[in-house]
Enzyme design. Structure first.
Site, mmCIF file in Angstrom:
data_model
loop_
_atom_site.group_PDB
_atom_site.id
_atom_site.type_symbol
_atom_site.label_atom_id
_atom_site.label_comp_id
_atom_site.label_asym_id
_atom_site.label_seq_id
_atom_site.Cartn_x
_atom_site.Cartn_y
_atom_site.Cartn_z
ATOM 1 N N ASP A 31 29.392 37.579 30.940
ATOM 2 C CA ASP A 31 31.295 37.972 29.901
ATOM 3 C C ASP A 31 31.409 37.269 29.628
ATOM 4 O O ASP A 31 31.202 35.767 29.997
ATOM 5 C CB ASP A 31 31.719 38.626 31.249
ATOM 6 C CG ASP A 31 31.890 38.216 32.712
ATOM 7 O OD1 ASP A 31 31.603 38.718 33.367
ATOM 8 O OD2 ASP A 31 32.487 37.106 32.693
ATOM 9 N N ASP A 36 34.607 36.350 30.812
ATOM 10 C CA ASP A 36 35.589 35.594 32.284
ATOM 11 C C ASP A 36 36.761 36.206 31.710
ATOM 12 O O ASP A 36 37.089 37.448 31.566
ATOM 13 C CB ASP A 36 35.409 34.207 32.877
ATOM 14 C CG ASP A 36 36.202 34.644 34.467
ATOM 15 O OD1 ASP A 36 35.990 35.204 34.455
ATOM 16 O OD2 ASP A 36 36.767 33.177 34.681
HETATM 17 N N1 LIG Z 1 33.398 35.719 35.143
HETATM 18 C C1 LIG Z 1 32.520 36.150 36.523
HETATM 19 N N2 LIG Z 1 33.846 35.476 37.028
HETATM 20 C C2 LIG Z 1 32.910 35.290 38.251
HETATM 21 N N3 LIG Z 1 31.272 35.827 38.560
HETATM 22 C C3 LIG Z 1 30.965 36.237 37.067
HETATM 23 N N4 LIG Z 1 29.511 37.131 37.646
HETATM 24 C C4 LIG Z 1 29.818 37.190 36.123
HETATM 25 N N5 LIG Z 1 31.019 37.090 35.970
HETATM 26 C C5 LIG Z 1 31.633 36.308 36.904
#
Ligand SMILES: Nc1ncnc2[nH]cnc12
Ligand SMILES: CSC[C@H]1O[C@H](OP(=O)(O)O)[C@H](O)[C@@H]1O
Length: 295
Positions: free
Chosen positions: A212, A214
């Site tokens: 992703d 975030d």
């Molecule tokens: N955006 C994110 N923040 C923290 N841990 C994660 N693991 C996978 N995506 C994450």
């Protein structure tokens, strides 16, 4: 330990990676450690002739949140069965436009923003200060980069992983701050694993699977467990393929310095280390502080 199954390579599976289906002759091994039980029994099996110990970081059913993963027990258990090199597979968020979801990254640096985790095996004397300037094993990193490039189209061969405490994802302000700091990836599990691997004199590297952007990206969906899991499902075969490609190259004798990390790191005078501590931690300290003090 003479009759216990032994392994040379350890794999810690993160979110979405709870098994290694390509291991054969698998035995489940329960290990007791001075730090309690590990996240799960070790699954010790063979891949391309190499004995591998697999451990799902969050437990077989994802029961341990990042702050409660028994990391000391996990690394102790891997060391106890003979493991010398450990690969961690981790889901991460990207903090950079050019690191896309589904890319693979082999980080070369870590920044620790955790606040609630035991971070050392050595809580009482001896006081131990290992070096951490280069937190990952250069040989494991090089092998991971080669293996990842052989199976995946988009691989980043460096990056700084910022480890947050979690279990909540970041706020938008935090995510923007992490970007301004120049961080590349965000996750919740690299620490204290990097610290403990070094204290246990184990080679360590991370294969990061980007799931992703975030919460900073204007046009991408904000991170959620559903999004992480969906992208992990798409990526898990790639991760397994990287593991199959990398493990054969990790069986040879290490030429790095990870295996002697404690040699110049023990600050306490040997006579001040109690026999009970020497005995309790002999798996880690035995080479440097034998059970019977000499001289
Ligand atoms: N955006 C994110 N923040 C923290 N841990 C994660 N693991 C996978 N995506 C994450
Ligand atoms: C399930 S999303 C958040 C979770 O995923 C990552 O775990 P891991 O590094 O074990 O793959 C992240 O660090 C969080 O623990």
């Amino acid at each position: 330990m003479a009759d216990e199954p032994r392994a040379v390579v350890g794999v810690i599976g993160g979110s979405g990676l709870y098994k290694m289906p390509y291991l054969t002759d698998v035995e489940e091994v329960e290990i007791n450690t001075p730090f309690g039980p590990p996240s799960a029994p070790l699954a010790i099996g063979t891949l391309a002739g190499v004995r591998v110990a697999f451990l799902p970081r969050h437990g077989r059913h994802h029961e341990y949140h990042p702050s409660r993963v028994p990391a000391r027990a996990n690394f102790w258990a891997l060391k106890a069965v003979g493991v010398r090199r450990v690969i961690s597979v981790s889901a991460v968020g990207s903090l950079r436009e050019d690191i896309h979801p589904l890319d693979l990254v082999v980080p070369d640096q870590v920044v620790d923003r955790t606040v609630d985790r035991p971070r050392t095996f050595f809580d009482t004397a001896p006081v131990v200060h290992v070096e951490l300037a280069d937190p990952f094993c250069p040989e494991v990193r090089a092998a991971l980069i080669t293996a990842a490039n052989s199976v995946a189209p988009r691989v980043h061969s460096s990056g700084t992983y910022l480890c947050i405490e979690g279990p909540q994802f970041s706020t938008r302000a935090e995510s923007e701050l992490h970007r301004r700091w120049g961080m590349d990836l965000v996750g919740m599990t690299a620490m204290p694993e990097v610290r403990l691997a070094r204290e246990a004199e184990l080679c360590f590297g991370i294969l990061a699977l980007v799931t992703d952007y975030d919460v900073w990206h204007e046009s991408a969906e904000d991170v959620s467990v559903a999004q992480v899991i969906q992208n992990l499902h798409q990526n898990v075969e790639t991760a397994q393929a990287v593991l199959r490609a990398v493990i054969p190259s990790l069986a040879k004798e290490p030429a790095c310095t990870c295996g002697t990390a404690l040699r110049n790191a023990i600050a306490t005078a040997p006579e001040a280390v109690l026999p009970a501590t020497r005995e309790r931690l002999s798996l880690l300290l035995g080479r440097y502080l034998p059970l019977e003090p000499t001289g």
